[in-house]
Scaffold this active site. Structure first.
Site, PDB file in Angstrom:
ATOM      1  N   HIS A  94       0.860  -1.199   0.000  1.00  0.00           N
ATOM      2  CA  HIS A  94       0.000   0.000   0.000  1.00  0.00           C
ATOM      3  C   HIS A  94       0.890   1.240   0.000  1.00  0.00           C
ATOM      4  CE1 HIS A  94      -2.905   3.004   1.250  1.00  0.00           C
ATOM      5  NE2 HIS A  94      -3.847   2.158   0.899  1.00  0.00           N
ATOM      6  N   GLU A 164      -3.720   1.141  -7.474  1.00  0.00           N
ATOM      7  CA  GLU A 164      -4.082   2.321  -6.695  1.00  0.00           C
ATOM      8  C   GLU A 164      -3.115   3.459  -6.998  1.00  0.00           C
ATOM      9  OE1 GLU A 164      -6.529   1.154  -2.953  1.00  0.00           O
ATOM     10  OE2 GLU A 164      -4.436   1.357  -2.416  1.00  0.00           O
TER      11      GLU A 164
HETATM   12  C1  PEP Z   1      -6.871   2.924   0.233  1.00  0.00           C
HETATM   13  O1  PEP Z   1      -6.472   3.346   1.307  1.00  0.00           O
HETATM   14  O2  PEP Z   1      -6.477   1.835  -0.214  1.00  0.00           O
HETATM   15  C2  PEP Z   1      -7.838   3.735  -0.518  1.00  0.00           C
HETATM   16  C3  PEP Z   1      -8.194   3.366  -1.723  1.00  0.00           C
HETATM   17  O3  PEP Z   1      -8.311   4.821   0.123  1.00  0.00           O
HETATM   18  P1  PEP Z   1      -9.546   5.772  -0.337  1.00  0.00           P
HETATM   19  O4  PEP Z   1     -10.614   4.879  -0.865  1.00  0.00           O
HETATM   20  O5  PEP Z   1      -9.952   6.458   0.916  1.00  0.00           O
HETATM   21  O6  PEP Z   1      -9.013   6.696  -1.380  1.00  0.00           O
END
Ligand code: PEP
Length: 254
Positions: A94, A164
């Site tokens: 992450h 992400e």
């Molecule tokens: C995350 O922390 O993996 C994430 C996607 O956060 P958010 O949905 O709050 O952007």
């Protein structure tokens, strides 16, 4: 089957809130069980309470682990501890962990530890910034190449990948990615996996989107972004919004 994975991050603060949220998320998992696999990843300290209160079909994961089993790692948690406390999944790579030092090599070692304990890795990858020339793809390439370097097909197939983009995550996000940006990345990731393994294996690996996904934009990531579900942060802490997101991605279009 789509995936809905909640990353609770460092929340909530109190045990009583944890129980309430697990119960509400169990209800969501039940309502949408035909089309959604729902997983929650709470802070490790809450794993026993979450495991005790999460009912079928809600699944439970963790948020990170040490890259080795050496005891002298104050503050860290081993794969064995996660396993013994009921974590079936674990987020690694992450961006908030990478920012604190978990580089590609560490993520690779964490993968090995998770496989040793038969915990399913949820591997986060994502670029810090975007440019117009496509250089951001090299960041993703390096993350993927290192993580998958030593993995045999049987291991590779088990990994859930969450794309992400760092700039889209959390309260300081610039914006969510667009479905087109997501789709481009899903194609890129699958192509890399297909080149390393084969098309069948590449197709069997689950690819999720994460980064400011919510009840309003989620559907388009599935219909136009090629996402097979989501890793959600903030929304996973608000049961009503999580339910709305679940509904948005599972209800057939009229
Ligand atoms: C995350 O922390 O993996 C994430 C996607 O956060 P958010 O949905 O709050 O952007």
């Amino acid at each position: 089957m789509l995936y809905l994975i909640g990353n609770w991050k460092m929340a909530p603060e109190k045990n009583s809130q944890v129980i309430d949220l697990v119960k509400k998320t169990t209800a969501i998992a039940r309502t949408y069980k035909k089309s959604l696999t729902t997983i929650i990843c709470p802070p490790a300290v809450f794993l026993p309470a979450v495991v005790k209160n999460a009912k079928v079909p809600l699944l439970v994961g963790a948020q990170g682990l040490a890259a080795s089993d050496a005891i002298a790692q104050t503050g860290l948690i081993s794969a064995g501890m996660l396993k013994d406390n009921g974590a079936a999944y674990c987020i690694i790579g992450h961006s908030e962990m990478r920012a604190r030092g978990d580089n590609n090599e560490i993520v690779k070692q964490q993968l090995t530890k998770l496989f040793d304990k038969k915990i399913v890795p949820i591997l986060c990858i994502g670029e810090k910034t975007r440019d117009t020339q496509g250089w951001y793809l090299s960041e993703i390439k390096e993350q993927l190449e290192t993580a998958f370097a030593d993995l045999v097909p049987l291991q590779a197939k088990k990994i859930i990948i969450a794309y992400e983009p760092v700039w889209a995550i959390g309260k300081d996000a610039t914006r969510a990615a667009t479905p087109a940006e997501c789709r481009e990345m899903m194609i890129f990731i699958r192509k890399m996996l297909s080149d390393k393994y084969d098309e069948k294996i590449a197709k069997s690996i689950v690819l999720l989107y994460g980064g400011s996904a919510d009840e309003f934009n989620a559907r388009s990531f599935v219909t136009d972004g090629a996402a097979q579900g989501f890793l959600v942060g903030r929304v996973s802490l608000e049961a009503k919004r999580l339910e709305a997101l679940a509904k948005a991605i599972t209800t057939p279009e009229k």
